[in-house]
Design an enzyme around this catalytic site. Structure first.
Site, PDB file in Angstrom:
ATOM      1  N   ARG A 110       0.902  -1.088  -0.137  1.00  0.00           N
ATOM      2  CA  ARG A 110      -0.110  -0.146   0.053  1.00  0.00           C
ATOM      3  C   ARG A 110       0.943   1.098  -0.172  1.00  0.00           C
ATOM      4  NH1 ARG A 110      -4.775  -1.991   0.708  1.00  0.00           N
ATOM      5  NH2 ARG A 110      -5.135  -3.786   1.690  1.00  0.00           N
TER       6      ARG A 110
ATOM      7  N   ASP B  17     -11.515 -11.627  -3.335  1.00  0.00           N
ATOM      8  CA  ASP B  17     -13.058 -11.300  -3.017  1.00  0.00           C
ATOM      9  C   ASP B  17     -13.896 -11.504  -4.314  1.00  0.00           C
ATOM     10  OD1 ASP B  17     -12.377 -10.810  -0.511  1.00  0.00           O
ATOM     11  OD2 ASP B  17     -12.222  -8.989  -0.909  1.00  0.00           O
TER      12      ASP B  17
ATOM     13  N   ARG C  48      16.690 -32.660 -16.824  1.00  0.00           N
ATOM     14  CA  ARG C  48      15.831 -33.758 -17.001  1.00  0.00           C
ATOM     15  C   ARG C  48      14.576 -33.490 -17.783  1.00  0.00           C
ATOM     16  NH1 ARG C  48      15.291 -38.082 -12.522  1.00  0.00           N
ATOM     17  NH2 ARG C  48      17.283 -38.637 -13.255  1.00  0.00           N
TER      18      ARG C  48
END
Length: 751
Positions: free
Chosen positions: A59, A137, A538
């Site tokens: 913030r 949210d 790999r």
């Protein structure tokens, strides 16, 4: 957020742009210096599976002042940055818009103070801003899903599933508090996904006298032999007087009124953390690429936009209109206009609330007008996670609409043998979280048993049929439709809801079960990548399910950050395999010394997983070694993901409403003979559509059991670009700016 950061960086570099990280949010933009750093291809390697954001977020008070924004502008101009992609909530996006509007004024002031040259003012005359909404949210209007919401739901559902087992043992009541200070999305959707007894939301406070109603509801559920109660509370829950309703207050009420053993669990910041779900990774990758394209196409005349998802369609919306609408919701809530608040949240929120109320609260029998219709539900095909949620939803909506509901066990096989029982409201309690198929399911088609099935429909007087299943369910419906002339028993409304991990049913972009399978694949790939990073040099070759449909391999590749995905829909030959090996050889020279290759099980008759493994092993000798892994049936199992629980619940409820409407059209046991009485319900782009199965025939490749056209093939170049291949990305679909409020008069149903 990391998937979005990765997509923006790589798509930016792919288009030839210079890309910079700004660390610590706007604070880093104001402070400048080592907070603004050029990003390279490898800077965003291995971050897909990491939660949070690698570039930090903070913030920032300074950015709220003009002096702060002046410093930020100076830092950007010095590096020649005039395109900013902001990932954040409505606060961050509003800040970005103010910055953009002030930009030319800020530069003029900097020139007056002699901090930059007048050439610089001309050269960097305007700032382009594109936003992506990152918020758990899901509180941003105009977007169906914000980045992070699905992962937060995963955390909540994991906890609820764990709590349910202990509550079941001890006959307890649990009050769960989830995040959402101003928005009840997480609370509502998790209540829908776990079949909670009661839910408290900021947008839709309970009516006066809720204390008594809730206690009656809890004790009724106990009387129905339900051993536990789950109550979900959003942290911002309020009553109609705008007074907070806390989890403690609810606990005290239950203990005082009912004397139940009651516990409170506050989930807190668990919901923000953890590994991102497959849905979030794909959403963020799509949005990140879309954001770069929007920046490249931006002009000073076009207002700042946010890229978002509408149904299954990427769209661009005017940033400030979305912010304004988001603030309108809060205003409506403050003024006690709760109906408006729910409407402003959008049609999907409204639909969720309506569905939750229908499924959670049963009216007393004497208050439900009876239709005297019998409706049967059947599962067909291979098991898929979310089937049980769909059955539960269908049974409860059917009962609420006044029908008598029947369950058919073990697919068409069981149908022919008469494995049919009436199923009640309480019989489907607790089904949403169960994987597989409780009714039992088989791949058998009805063709061989038409006479026996017709007989059973007559005996049980079945007036309508809901089929939940995969490609076999679709073939079965076509067979039943063709047999209507011989057997008039089949002249009843029939509707199918697609449920298969392969996502290969024509007429729908999504099928129940595919999201859960995708998460299984993604989780496994994450672990395998970790093992490969440890051993260095790999390459893993992983075989996924899906029949001939490459959805799981392709989307799994996008979500797990694979180097290649071999699918049937895009034919490949030895030259492609060779170029993939060369690409991996080059990659091993960088700091990213591992590879991941996905292969759909039926992508090629001769280039088998073993063949590809042996080819890679031989060609990679001395540079990398190879391992292979066949994921197999673990992709069909497991607890359903939040997406599949909700998708199953909502689409199946909608199918039952269609059945009710059809039965009302023709009361008194009329015959249904038209094509539109045998339908498939699917999501297409942004709409929910009922499509006659006979019309879908021409869209189907029956030999390979896939639709002729598949939307996700458009995302295929994304995976290649993000894995550093030269690929061309089709932007003809890329959105023009659209208004946020949908035009009235559109007849379509939103997906």
């Amino acid at each position: 957020m990391n998937a979005a950061v990765r997509a923006v960086v790589r798509m930016g570099i792919y288009t030839g742009a210079k890309v910079y990280f700004i660390y610590e949010g706007y604070q880093g933009m104001v402070d400048g210096g080592s907070n603004i750093v050029e990003a390279g291809w490898e800077s965003v390697s291995s971050i897909l599976q990491v939660g949070g954001t690698i570039i930090g977020s903070a913030r920032c008070k300074a950015f709220r002042t003009r002096e702060g924004r002046l410093k930020a502008a100076l830092n950007l101009v010095q590096l020649g940055i005039t395109n900013v992609c902001v990932i954040g909530g409505d606060g961050s996006l509003t800040g970005a818009n103010i910055f953009r509007e002030e930009w030319s004024g800020l530069l003029e002031e900097l020139a007056r103070d002699g901090k930059i040259s007048t050439e610089a003012v001309k050269k960097h005359g305007y700032l382009n801003v594109v936003g992506m909404v990152g918020s758990i949210d899901n509180d941003f209007c105009g977007t169906d899903m914000t980045i992070g919401t699905d992962s937060a739901l995963h955390r909540i559902i994991e906890v609820i599933d764990a709590i349910m087992t202990t509550a079941q043992s001890h006959q307890r009541t649990f009050v769960l508090e989830v995040m959402g200070r101003h928005c009840g999305y997480l609370a509502l959707v998790s209540a829908l996904a776990c079949g909670a007894d009661w839910v408290f939301l900021p947008e839709s406070p309970p009516e006066e006298g809720w204390e008594e109603n809730m206690c009656i509801k809890l004790s009724e559920n106990r009387a129905r032999k339900k051993r536990l109660n789950i109550i979900i509370v959003a942290e911002g829950a309020i009553d109609t007087q705008n007074k907070p309703i806390t989890s403690e207050k609810i606990k005290e009420l239950v203990v005082k009124q009912l004397g139940y053993d009651t516990r409170v669990t506050i989930l807190g910041h668990v919901q923000r953390g953890g590994t991102p779900s497959a849905f979030d990774r794909i959403l963020a990758s799509r949005m990140g690429v879309e954001a770069v394209i929007a920046l490249l196409e931006a002009t000073p005349e076009i207002p700042a936009c946010v890229v978002s998802l509408n149904g299954n369609h990427a769209v661009r919306l005017p940033l400030m209109e979305c912010v304004q609408m988001t603030q309108d919701v809060q205003k409506a809530m403050d003024e006690g206009r709760f109906k408006d608040a729910v409407k402003l949240r959008g049609r999907s929120f409204e639909g969720n609330l309506k569905t939750y109320k229908r499924l959670a609260i049963k009216l007393p029998d004497d208050q439900i007008p009876k239709t005297n219709c019998n409706v049967a539900v059947i599962n067909v095909g291979a098991p898929a996670a979310g089937m049980n949620a769909a059955v539960r939803s269908a049974v409860r909506v059917g009962i609420a609409e006044g029908h008598k509901m029947f369950a058919i066990y073990d697919g068409f096989d069981g149908f022919a043998k008469g494995h049919i029982k009436e199923i009640g409201w309480g019989d489907v309690g607790g089904w949403t979280g169960q994987g597989g198929s409780i009714l039992g399911t088989k791949r058998t088609l009805p063709g061989k048993y038409l006479a026996q099935i017709a007989e059973q429909i007559r005996v049980h007087n079945i007036n309508a049929l809901l089929i939940i299943g995969g490609f076999e369910a679709y073939l079965g419906l076509l067979e039943l439709s063709a047999a209507r002339e011989e057997h008039e028993e089949f002249c009843v409304p029939m509707v199918m809801v697609p449920a298969t991990v392969s996502n290969n049913v024509p007429g729908s972009d999504f099928s129940i079960g595919a999201d859960t399978a995708l998460n299984t694949i993604t989780d496994t790939c994450d672990r395998i990548k970790q093992s490969a990073s440890g051993t260095k040099r790999r390459v893993f070759i992983i075989e996924t399910m899906g029949g001939y449909c490459g959805y799981l391999a392709n989307m799994g590749g996008l979500a797990a950050g694979a180097d290649a995905a071999y699918i049937f829909e895009e034919p490949f030959d030895i030259r492609d395999l060779q170029s993939n090996v060369e690409h991996l050889t080059e990659k091993m020279k960088t700091t990213i010394q591992r590879g991941l290759v996905l292969r759909n099980e039926s992508c090629s008759e001769n280039y088998t997983t073993d063949f590809i493994y042996q080819l890679y092993s031989e060609e990679g000798k001395g540079v990398f070694d190879c391992r292979k892994n066949v994921l197999g049936h673990m992709q069909q199992g497991g607890a359903p993901s939040p997406f599949d629980r909700n998708f199953g619940t909502k689409i199946s409820a909608r199918a039952m409403e269609w059945i009710t409407a059809k039965l009302k059209e023709s009361p008194g046991k009329g015959k249904f003979v038209t094509d539109d009485s045998i339908c498939l319900l699917g999501i297409r782009k942004r709409n929910l559509l009922f499509q006659p199965v006979t019309e879908l025939k021409k869209e189907t490749d029956f030999e390979h059991r896939i639709p002729n056209e598949q939307w996700w093939l458009k995302l295929r170049p994304l995976m290649k670009i993000l894995a550093k291949y030269k690929a061309s990305y089709d932007v003809s679909d890329a959105g023009q700016l659209e208004p946020v409020r949908p035009q009235r008069g559109t007849q379509e149903e939103p997906a």
